[in-house]
Write a protein that holds these residues in place. Sequence first.
Motif, PDB file in Angstrom:
ATOM      1  N   PRO A 117     -12.495  14.665  16.599  1.00 29.85           N
ATOM      2  CA  PRO A 117     -12.436  14.821  17.560  1.00 29.85           C
ATOM      3  C   PRO A 117     -12.997  14.256  18.699  1.00 29.85           C
ATOM      4  CG  PRO A 117     -12.649  17.193  17.177  1.00 29.85           C
ATOM      5  CD  PRO A 117     -12.852  15.899  16.014  1.00 29.85           C
ATOM      6  N   VAL A 118     -12.393  13.565  20.199  1.00 27.96           N
ATOM      7  CA  VAL A 118     -12.984  12.897  21.033  1.00 27.96           C
ATOM      8  C   VAL A 118     -13.496  13.410  21.603  1.00 27.96           C
ATOM      9  CG1 VAL A 118     -12.487  11.370  22.497  1.00 27.96           C
ATOM     10  CG2 VAL A 118     -11.713  10.498  20.942  1.00 27.96           C
ATOM     11  N   GLN A 119     -14.949  13.050  22.282  1.00 27.81           N
ATOM     12  CA  GLN A 119     -15.662  13.904  22.773  1.00 27.81           C
ATOM     13  C   GLN A 119     -16.791  13.144  23.839  1.00 27.81           C
ATOM     14  OE1 GLN A 119     -19.208  16.368  21.269  1.00 27.81           O
ATOM     15  NE2 GLN A 119     -20.238  16.539  22.928  1.00 27.81           N
ATOM     16  N   VAL A 120     -16.450  13.453  25.331  1.00 27.62           N
ATOM     17  CA  VAL A 120     -17.031  13.132  26.350  1.00 27.62           C
ATOM     18  C   VAL A 120     -18.185  13.643  27.908  1.00 27.62           C
ATOM     19  CG1 VAL A 120     -16.380  11.791  28.163  1.00 27.62           C
ATOM     20  CG2 VAL A 120     -14.893  11.207  26.282  1.00 27.62           C
ATOM     21  N   ASN A 121     -18.964  13.194  27.739  1.00 25.74           N
ATOM     22  CA  ASN A 121     -19.558  14.367  28.755  1.00 25.74           C
ATOM     23  C   ASN A 121     -20.067  13.500  30.006  1.00 25.74           C
ATOM     24  OD1 ASN A 121     -20.016  16.916  26.689  1.00 25.74           O
ATOM     25  ND2 ASN A 121     -20.395  14.987  25.107  1.00 25.74           N
ATOM     26  N   SER A 122     -20.292  13.913  30.784  1.00 24.76           N
ATOM     27  CA  SER A 122     -20.407  12.905  32.138  1.00 24.76           C
ATOM     28  C   SER A 122     -21.486  14.158  33.251  1.00 24.76           C
ATOM     29  CB  SER A 122     -19.508  12.644  33.272  1.00 24.76           C
ATOM     30  OG  SER A 122     -18.164  13.213  33.380  1.00 24.76           O
ATOM     31  N   PHE A 123     -22.193  13.210  34.028  1.00 22.56           N
ATOM     32  CA  PHE A 123     -22.590  14.307  34.787  1.00 22.56           C
ATOM     33  C   PHE A 123     -23.424  13.481  35.568  1.00 22.56           C
ATOM     34  CE2 PHE A 123     -26.114  17.517  36.414  1.00 22.56           C
ATOM     35  CZ  PHE A 123     -26.524  16.936  36.677  1.00 22.56           C
ATOM     36  N   ASP A 166       3.273  -0.702  36.117  1.00 25.76           N
ATOM     37  CA  ASP A 166       2.850  -1.540  34.140  1.00 25.76           C
ATOM     38  C   ASP A 166       1.860  -0.675  33.894  1.00 25.76           C
ATOM     39  OD1 ASP A 166      -0.046  -3.672  34.950  1.00 25.76           O
ATOM     40  OD2 ASP A 166       1.365  -4.070  35.674  1.00 25.76           O
ATOM     41  N   SER A 167       1.551  -0.653  33.005  1.00 22.91           N
ATOM     42  CA  SER A 167       0.375   0.934  32.316  1.00 22.91           C
ATOM     43  C   SER A 167       0.029   0.553  31.121  1.00 22.91           C
ATOM     44  CB  SER A 167       1.060   2.238  32.446  1.00 22.91           C
ATOM     45  OG  SER A 167      -0.127   2.943  31.834  1.00 22.91           O
ATOM     46  N   ASN A 168      -1.836   0.515  31.189  1.00 27.25           N
ATOM     47  CA  ASN A 168      -1.793   0.294  29.531  1.00 27.25           C
ATOM     48  C   ASN A 168      -2.938   1.539  29.478  1.00 27.25           C
ATOM     49  OD1 ASN A 168      -2.004  -2.573  28.729  1.00 27.25           O
ATOM     50  ND2 ASN A 168      -2.229  -3.057  30.514  1.00 27.25           N
ATOM     51  N   TYR A 169      -2.920   2.093  28.098  1.00 20.98           N
ATOM     52  CA  TYR A 169      -3.616   3.520  28.230  1.00 20.98           C
ATOM     53  C   TYR A 169      -3.698   4.173  26.822  1.00 20.98           C
ATOM     54  CZ  TYR A 169       0.460   5.529  26.844  1.00 20.98           C
ATOM     55  OH  TYR A 169       1.931   5.632  26.404  1.00 20.98           O
ATOM     56  N   GLU A 170      -4.637   4.830  26.348  1.00 21.00           N
ATOM     57  CA  GLU A 170      -4.817   5.291  25.445  1.00 21.00           C
ATOM     58  C   GLU A 170      -4.745   7.143  25.123  1.00 21.00           C
ATOM     59  OE1 GLU A 170      -9.073   4.998  23.749  1.00 21.00           O
ATOM     60  OE2 GLU A 170      -9.659   4.868  25.428  1.00 21.00           O
ATOM     61  N   VAL A 171      -4.040   7.628  24.890  1.00 19.70           N
ATOM     62  CA  VAL A 171      -3.914   8.780  24.339  1.00 19.70           C
ATOM     63  C   VAL A 171      -5.769   9.293  23.836  1.00 19.70           C
ATOM     64  CG1 VAL A 171      -3.172  11.260  23.660  1.00 19.70           C
ATOM     65  CG2 VAL A 171      -2.057   9.467  23.922  1.00 19.70           C
ATOM     66  N   LEU A 172      -6.462   9.730  24.100  1.00 21.28           N
ATOM     67  CA  LEU A 172      -7.471  10.118  23.633  1.00 21.28           C
ATOM     68  C   LEU A 172      -7.710  10.667  22.371  1.00 21.28           C
ATOM     69  CD1 LEU A 172      -9.771  10.804  26.003  1.00 21.28           C
ATOM     70  CD2 LEU A 172      -9.335   9.112  25.583  1.00 21.28           C
ATOM     71  N   GLY A 173      -7.926   9.895  21.352  1.00 18.74           N
ATOM     72  CA  GLY A 173      -8.191  10.924  20.302  1.00 18.74           C
ATOM     73  C   GLY A 173      -6.841  10.222  19.356  1.00 18.74           C
ATOM     74  N   ALA A 174      -6.434   9.036  19.829  1.00 25.25           N
ATOM     75  CA  ALA A 174      -5.749   9.224  18.833  1.00 25.25           C
ATOM     76  C   ALA A 174      -6.087   7.408  19.121  1.00 25.25           C
ATOM     77  CB  ALA A 174      -4.345   8.517  19.833  1.00 25.25           C
ATOM     78  N   ALA A 175      -5.218   6.653  17.456  1.00 28.50           N
ATOM     79  CA  ALA A 175      -5.676   5.891  16.773  1.00 28.50           C
ATOM     80  C   ALA A 175      -4.701   4.264  17.473  1.00 28.50           C
ATOM     81  CB  ALA A 175      -5.405   5.649  15.147  1.00 28.50           C
ATOM     82  N   THR A 176      -3.636   4.513  18.206  1.00 27.14           N
ATOM     83  CA  THR A 176      -3.523   3.634  19.084  1.00 27.14           C
ATOM     84  C   THR A 176      -3.195   4.164  20.494  1.00 27.14           C
ATOM     85  OG1 THR A 176      -1.201   4.844  18.789  1.00 27.14           O
ATOM     86  CG2 THR A 176      -1.623   2.987  16.922  1.00 27.14           C
ATOM     87  N   ARG A 177      -2.967   2.811  21.068  1.00 28.92           N
ATOM     88  CA  ARG A 177      -2.730   2.495  22.358  1.00 28.92           C
ATOM     89  C   ARG A 177      -1.249   1.863  23.023  1.00 28.92           C
ATOM     90  NH1 ARG A 177      -7.380   1.664  25.511  1.00 28.92           N
ATOM     91  NH2 ARG A 177      -6.037   0.891  27.737  1.00 28.92           N
ATOM     92  N   GLY A 178      -1.500   3.567  23.819  1.00 27.24           N
ATOM     93  CA  GLY A 178       0.280   3.472  24.814  1.00 27.24           C
ATOM     94  C   GLY A 178       0.364   2.205  25.978  1.00 27.24           C
TER      95      GLY A 178
END
Length: 611
Positions: A594-600, A169-181
Amino acid sequence: MGLARRMWWVALTGLLLWPSGAQGQVTVGDDLSMNLDGSLSVGYFGSNGNILQSTHSLSVGGEADLRGNYLDPRVLNFVVSPYYNLSRANSSIQSIFDASGVNATAQIFGGSRYPGSVSFGKDWNHEGEFGIPGAIAYKTRGQDQYFNANWSLYQPNLPSLSLSYGLGDSNYEVLGAATRGSSNSRIFSLHSGYQWLGFNLVGGYSDFKLTEQLPEITDASQSLVGHTDQNQIQLGISRRFEQKTSLVANLSRNHFTVDFSGAPAKQTYDNAAASLTTNPARGLMLVVGGAYTDNLAGSLLQPVVAGGGTVDQTIVGESSHSLDLSGTATYTPVHDLSFQGSLDHRTQTYGGFGVSADAYAVGVSYGRSVMGGTLATYASVTRYTANVYNEATTGGSGSISYSHRLGAWSGNGSFRYSRNAQTALATYTQSGYGYGFNAGRKVGPCIWTVNANGSENRIDSVSNSSSFSQGYSSALSAGRISFNGNFSRSSGNSIQSGSGLVPVPVPSPVVAPTLLILYGGNSYGGAVGYTPIRGLVFTADYSHARYRTHNESAISENLLQQVDAKADWYFRQLHFMAGYSRLLQGFGAAAGTPVQVNSFYAGVFRSIHFF
């Protein structure tokens, strides 16, 4: 000093002071033996973006690999591999997020007549992919879980037996999409084999169930909810006669139910196929065979169904069948020269009418050394006649490839071309071309390579059936430093599935125009690596993709930009690292927001042999 900071200092102190000597295997009681290896990382982590809160913290992460056996490795051996708080910035885990998870496998009675295995895995904050053919895959974030169990029985003079059962089983979101999969799957299979009077007999049964919710790729605010139930029974027989003749035959029954619209599409189809291969004379091989299916549309769409793709009840519901009889002769008088000839007769019913078609083909292939290189060529001509054509149609195909080394250069190139080639449907032909080229040479202290490839294919006389891809790349390396860059573009037609878009398997009328999703766009990127001193490595890469997808009712503009940079310094037992990742992804109408994610990350980790 806060509790979190005290824990971080304890982890850092333990990491630096952990003894470098290797400990032996641990034995629990008289029967259980184990080894534990792993790595521990401590450092500073920061992240921000418009889909997550800004965080700055002292981070502890790591991974482990516990291996062991009970009584004897052939009785029971196992591997358990957990990981925690790791990303591509501070480990080999391919996730822009801080992913955690565990994978475990146990082998039971390995090498015996009753071997079995069990495996389990679960992850959190996992980076996945939602693909478009020929393009950089768009990023998803979610969690996955799986469980698999296998067992086999091998007894002399009895049929073999293998059982397999799996859950996922899997639960996910396409980053930037309004719905989940999400998806939930179950598969059960049984296989058996037996030898009787020189014949190899095989049989199997499989049952696959899938429930999924997919973000609609042309309208990210909508979801597709579907259910797939598919089972298959297969029987096969084969035998070789006196080292010159062999027989292969297969029989199968398939049933699937697909529901993406509240009106289930139910299909059952039977396939039968057999072929006989013989070598009556030196250099001569003859193959005759036949295949029959009582539901042509259902059998052609089965690969799409197995991948979680959508189908149309009005299309697969039509009566269709196919009979294919063929014969092929291949004669090789000398090692580098071969002649081929074939006859093919098809009788098909689909789309409300019947088709009878014949194809006659001759071809030749030749290869030899030319001007210090190796040349290989192939050419064929095919003549088609069908009861729906007013006249016969001629088609053909050809290919040529050449590889050579000239001075400092070495490389190879190839080209293929086809016109009016057969498809799975007798009244449709396809044409296309493809090419590939790569070369490299030494330029002073540098090594330079270039690559190019491309292809285009289309169903003749069918609109929106063309697929195109083109890619170029080059790399330059000189001892301590290296560069590479790439560019690609693609376009075509597809059907949506659980993993993204998949190319259309067959033309209309089997696939309805309402199911087609057209895509097109380009991507480019580059990377650099630099090692100024031994043990110190700098790497950075950049990728950019912009693609449009659309169907009859909606258009989606999709954008992806990703940057990764990393520094690694290996000093004795320690590995110091710093990493930065940035993801910008837009998915939906006009790329949405656009979705923006930064990590350091900056810290140190060490590989440790615990016992």
